[in-house]
Design a protein around this motif. Structure first.
Motif, PDB file in Angstrom:
ATOM      1  N   PHE A   1      68.185 115.479 137.602  1.00 21.57           N
ATOM      2  CA  PHE A   1      68.842 114.854 138.910  1.00 21.57           C
ATOM      3  C   PHE A   1      67.991 113.596 138.999  1.00 21.57           C
ATOM      4  N   GLU A   2      66.733 113.812 139.313  1.00 21.57           N
ATOM      5  CA  GLU A   2      65.573 112.900 139.506  1.00 21.57           C
ATOM      6  C   GLU A   2      65.775 111.698 138.486  1.00 21.57           C
ATOM      7  N   GLU A   3      65.548 112.403 137.288  1.00 24.95           N
ATOM      8  CA  GLU A   3      65.352 111.380 135.980  1.00 24.95           C
ATOM      9  C   GLU A   3      66.777 110.443 136.093  1.00 24.95           C
ATOM     10  N   SER A   4      67.793 110.908 136.444  1.00 25.25           N
ATOM     11  CA  SER A   4      69.205 110.521 136.263  1.00 25.25           C
ATOM     12  C   SER A   4      69.342 109.289 137.261  1.00 25.25           C
ATOM     13  N   ILE A   5      68.590 109.476 138.391  1.00 24.94           N
ATOM     14  CA  ILE A   5      68.569 108.498 139.489  1.00 24.94           C
ATOM     15  C   ILE A   5      67.816 107.435 139.204  1.00 24.94           C
ATOM     16  N   GLU A   6      66.562 107.614 138.648  1.00 27.00           N
ATOM     17  CA  GLU A   6      65.769 106.611 138.072  1.00 27.00           C
ATOM     18  C   GLU A   6      66.349 105.661 137.039  1.00 27.00           C
ATOM     19  N   ILE A   7      67.132 106.194 136.108  1.00 23.73           N
ATOM     20  CA  ILE A   7      67.871 105.439 135.200  1.00 23.73           C
ATOM     21  C   ILE A   7      68.914 104.536 135.792  1.00 23.73           C
ATOM     22  N   ILE A   8      69.543 105.127 136.767  1.00 23.03           N
ATOM     23  CA  ILE A   8      70.673 104.241 137.433  1.00 23.03           C
ATOM     24  C   ILE A   8      70.007 103.117 138.228  1.00 23.03           C
ATOM     25  N   ILE A   9      68.899 103.514 138.792  1.00 16.34           N
ATOM     26  CA  ILE A   9      68.266 102.374 139.579  1.00 16.34           C
ATOM     27  C   ILE A   9      67.499 101.266 138.849  1.00 16.34           C
ATOM     28  N   ASP A  10      67.199 101.869 137.528  1.00 15.72           N
ATOM     29  CA  ASP A  10      66.630 100.917 136.599  1.00 15.72           C
ATOM     30  C   ASP A  10      67.800  99.786 135.974  1.00 15.72           C
ATOM     31  N   GLY A  11      68.909 100.533 136.072  1.00 15.81           N
ATOM     32  CA  GLY A  11      70.207  99.540 135.453  1.00 15.81           C
ATOM     33  C   GLY A  11      70.713  98.603 136.655  1.00 15.81           C
ATOM     34  N   SER A  12      70.185  98.602 137.920  1.00 21.90           N
ATOM     35  CA  SER A  12      70.751  98.134 138.815  1.00 21.90           C
ATOM     36  C   SER A  12      70.720  96.494 138.504  1.00 21.90           C
TER      37      SER A  12
ATOM     38  N   ASN B   1      74.946  96.311 144.281  1.00 19.13           N
ATOM     39  CA  ASN B   1      75.246  96.848 145.646  1.00 19.13           C
ATOM     40  C   ASN B   1      76.060  98.185 145.514  1.00 19.13           C
ATOM     41  N   ILE B   2      76.588  98.718 144.488  1.00 19.33           N
ATOM     42  CA  ILE B   2      76.844  99.883 144.434  1.00 19.33           C
ATOM     43  C   ILE B   2      75.738 100.948 144.098  1.00 19.33           C
ATOM     44  N   VAL B   3      74.790 100.384 143.604  1.00 20.55           N
ATOM     45  CA  VAL B   3      73.445 101.233 143.262  1.00 20.55           C
ATOM     46  C   VAL B   3      72.898 101.449 144.442  1.00 20.55           C
ATOM     47  N   ASN B   4      72.892 100.234 145.386  1.00 22.06           N
ATOM     48  CA  ASN B   4      72.089 100.624 146.674  1.00 22.06           C
ATOM     49  C   ASN B   4      72.790 101.709 147.434  1.00 22.06           C
ATOM     50  N   VAL B   5      73.971 101.567 147.577  1.00 23.98           N
ATOM     51  CA  VAL B   5      74.859 102.608 148.413  1.00 23.98           C
ATOM     52  C   VAL B   5      74.579 104.151 147.848  1.00 23.98           C
ATOM     53  N   PHE B   6      74.459 103.989 146.272  1.00 24.93           N
ATOM     54  CA  PHE B   6      74.628 105.351 145.801  1.00 24.93           C
ATOM     55  C   PHE B   6      72.992 105.920 146.116  1.00 24.93           C
TER      56      PHE B   6
ATOM     57  N   VAL C   1      78.326 107.159 133.796  1.00 22.89           N
ATOM     58  CA  VAL C   1      77.166 107.226 133.357  1.00 22.89           C
ATOM     59  C   VAL C   1      75.942 108.418 134.000  1.00 22.89           C
ATOM     60  N   PHE C   2      76.321 108.473 135.344  1.00 24.78           N
ATOM     61  CA  PHE C   2      75.565 109.461 136.087  1.00 24.78           C
ATOM     62  C   PHE C   2      75.673 110.828 135.361  1.00 24.78           C
ATOM     63  N   ASP C   3      77.244 111.124 135.454  1.00 30.81           N
ATOM     64  CA  ASP C   3      77.544 112.354 135.101  1.00 30.81           C
ATOM     65  C   ASP C   3      77.089 112.529 133.572  1.00 30.81           C
ATOM     66  N   ALA C   4      77.322 111.555 133.006  1.00 29.88           N
ATOM     67  CA  ALA C   4      76.906 111.705 131.364  1.00 29.88           C
ATOM     68  C   ALA C   4      75.379 112.076 131.255  1.00 29.88           C
ATOM     69  N   LEU C   5      74.394 111.572 132.124  1.00 33.09           N
ATOM     70  CA  LEU C   5      73.029 111.747 132.017  1.00 33.09           C
ATOM     71  C   LEU C   5      72.739 113.034 132.360  1.00 33.09           C
ATOM     72  N   THR C   6      73.216 113.490 133.562  1.00 33.51           N
ATOM     73  CA  THR C   6      73.140 114.919 133.875  1.00 33.51           C
ATOM     74  C   THR C   6      73.591 116.089 132.980  1.00 33.51           C
ATOM     75  N   SER C   7      74.501 115.603 132.090  1.00 39.32           N
ATOM     76  CA  SER C   7      75.171 116.667 131.236  1.00 39.32           C
ATOM     77  C   SER C   7      74.529 116.980 129.978  1.00 39.32           C
ATOM     78  N   LYS C   8      74.639 117.808 129.457  1.00 36.96           N
ATOM     79  CA  LYS C   8      74.060 118.051 127.978  1.00 36.96           C
ATOM     80  C   LYS C   8      75.215 117.522 127.004  1.00 36.96           C
ATOM     81  N   ARG C   9      74.650 116.949 125.728  1.00 36.50           N
ATOM     82  CA  ARG C   9      75.481 116.602 124.989  1.00 36.50           C
ATOM     83  C   ARG C   9      74.861 117.145 123.534  1.00 36.50           C
ATOM     84  N   PRO C  10      75.744 116.977 122.531  1.00 31.03           N
ATOM     85  CA  PRO C  10      75.277 117.345 121.166  1.00 31.03           C
ATOM     86  C   PRO C  10      73.976 116.746 120.706  1.00 31.03           C
TER      87      PRO C  10
END
Length: 500
Positions: free
Chosen positions: A459-470, A477-482, A443-452
């Motif tokens: 990077f900052e937006e993607s990290i916020e989305i990952i944190i929000d999905g914790s 636990n994985i999000v915390n380590v990330f 998901v992190f790579d998909a967020l930071t990559s362009k799609r059609p």
């Protein structure tokens, strides 16, 4: 050096008793002859014929005892001593001890049983190699089977990496003496030119260090030597691992005692090193062929979707880094070892292999999928796991199993921590750890990559989305380590951005 067991000592005493008894009987016979001669001088003539018969019998017994003693020596001791010397010549034993009176060295005939045990272990090793047993089991077998004969407490293997520029600690096994050594060393990588190992690789010859503390004294202390010393390694013997063409790595037999390695150990340890090389080469070659063939199938999906670019390479890098970071956490350190990390790197690119079964009009649709199309898209998780399970079942018939982690990842990387994912609605730790790791990386790579159908998030937006999905989509636990290692993640992200 082989040690004398209590049973050996008991047997030795028994042999000594038998030999001593024969010698005493010879001595008694000689005394008897002397006594009979003395008596002969004082007996009447009519009894002398009887006397000659008696003395003849005593002499016959004496001769028989002497012949028996000579035969025992020729038929038992000499062959055993010659066998002992022969075993020494091929490196099965360290020293010969033909002196029956030695209290310090075990007599030859007491080592025969252990020598044949050693030979039997070698035969079983060869059988395991011929049965295509996975490398990790071969390494465990070698460590357990020969530790009685060779003074090692740790076996480590480092493989050449980065096209010959660096060397990486790849395998390690120890007993009770160095419980943390493998964990601290595995994955450790150094430039070959910055180590003394470069000389071993270049010369292709072994090296003995019998006092590591003395060896590093007065030199800048390298990180790996510091770890070795802290974990109690005091001596080692190092061999290059060679295939037919070149040196591919280094193997270390190390001990927690000083001054234990001798030139006599080299022959036998070379045999073990060669066996390890055969197993390692076969294991790596077979697994790489299997995985690369399957990965080629996964790449077909990427080729169909040109916008994904280097998605597989990026997400496998993120997956591996997350696994490495988790391995340092108490909760995961007993689950995630170097083999697990390597398998995450190998199999994470197979996460979407099931998409080969999805029609192009759905897979490449630039807009949002309809509900019906999304249901079809979701089947890629089940189909991918099915393909890998079929492949693994065929491999099991040949005595191997390769794709277990790949199956977990393909089937579970779209499951969500709160149970709202697919295909089975698993939640929490019902979802395999490997799939939870890959979910974050994917998901992190998909967020930071362009799609059609979307722009690349920062990077900052993607990290916020990952944190929000914790705790909802992702394992908290994985999000915390990330997030705790966000600078490392950002460095990798920026490296990929520069390549693009």
């Amino acid at each position: 050096m082989l040690k004398t067991s209590e049973r050996d000592k008991s047997n030795f005493q028994a042999y000594k008793v038998h030999i001593t008894t024969i010698i005493i009987l010879i001595f008694i016979a000689l005394l008897a002859i002397l006594m009979l001669v003395f008596i002969n001088l004082h007996i009447e003539r009519e009894y002398r014929n009887l006397f000659y018969i008696e003395i003849g019998l005593v002499i016959l017994i004496l001769v028989s005892l002497i012949i028996l003693l000579v035969n025992v020596y020729k038929k038992l001791f000499l062959p055993l001593i010659e066998l002992y010397k022969g075993m020494k010549g091929i490196g099965l034993i360290d020293d010969i001890s033909p002196n029956l009176n030695s209290d310090k060295l075990m007599p030859a005939f007491f080592e025969v049983e252990r020598i044949f045990n050693k030979l039997n272990s070698l035969i079983l090793l060869i059988e395991n190699l011929s049965r295509n047993v996975p490398f990790k089991y071969i390494l465990n077998y070698i460590f357990d089977s020969f530790i009685e004969y060779i003074p090692y407490t740790y076996i480590g293997i480092a493989l050449i990496d980065d096209n010959g520029k660096s060397i990486k600690a790849s395998y390690g096994i120890s007993g009770k003496y160095h419980k943390n050594l493998s964990e601290r060393l595995l994955g450790f990588k150094v430039h070959i030119n910055g180590t003394s190992l470069g000389k071993i690789i270049e010369a292709g010859e072994e090296r003995i260090i019998n006092d590591l503390e003395e060896y590093v004294k007065g030199k800048p202390l390298k990180e790996y030597n510091r770890i070795l010393l802290e974990e109690g390694i005091k001596s080692s013997i190092t061999f290059p691992l060679k295939n037919d063409k070149e040196v591919v790595g280094i193997i270390f037999f190390s001990s927690n005692a000083k001054n234990v390695y001798k030139k006599e150990h080299i022959s036998f340890l070379k045999t073990l090193a060669n066996s390890i090389m055969l197993s390692l080469e076969e294991d790596i070659l077979i697994d790489d062929l299997i995985i690369s063939s399957t990965l080629a199938l996964a790449m077909l999906t990427e080729e169909r979707d040109l916008e994904t670019g280097d998605h597989l390479n990026r997400m496998k890098t993120y997956s591996k880094v997350i696994a490495e970071l988790l391995s340092r956490e108490n909760e995961f350190k007993d689950i995630i070892d170097i083999e697990y990390i390597n398998n995450i790197e190998k199999f994470s690119p197979l996460h979407d292999i099931g998409k080969v079964a999805i029609r192009d009009d759905i897979l490449l649709k630039p807009g949002k999928l309809s509900q019906e199309e999304f249901e079809i898209m979701k089947t890629h998780a089940v189909y991918g796991a099915k393909v890998l399970k079929m492949a693994d079942e065929n491999l099991k018939k040949k005595g191997r199993s390769v794709f277990n982690l790949g199956i977990e990842i393909a089937e579970g990387h779209h499951e969500k921590w709160d149970g709202s994912g697919y295909p089975y609605g698993k939640k929490g730790e019902e979802i395999p750890l490997s799939a939870r790791i890959v979910a974050v990386a994917d998901v992190f790579d998909a967020l930071t990559s362009k799609r059609p159908y979307k722009r690349a998030f920062t990077f900052e937006e993607s990290i916020e989305i990952i944190i929000d999905g914790s705790g909802k989509q992702f394992d908290p636990n994985i999000v915390n380590v990330f997030v705790e290692n966000i600078q490392m993640i950002k460095d990798i992200y920026e490296q990929f951005q520069m390549k693009d």
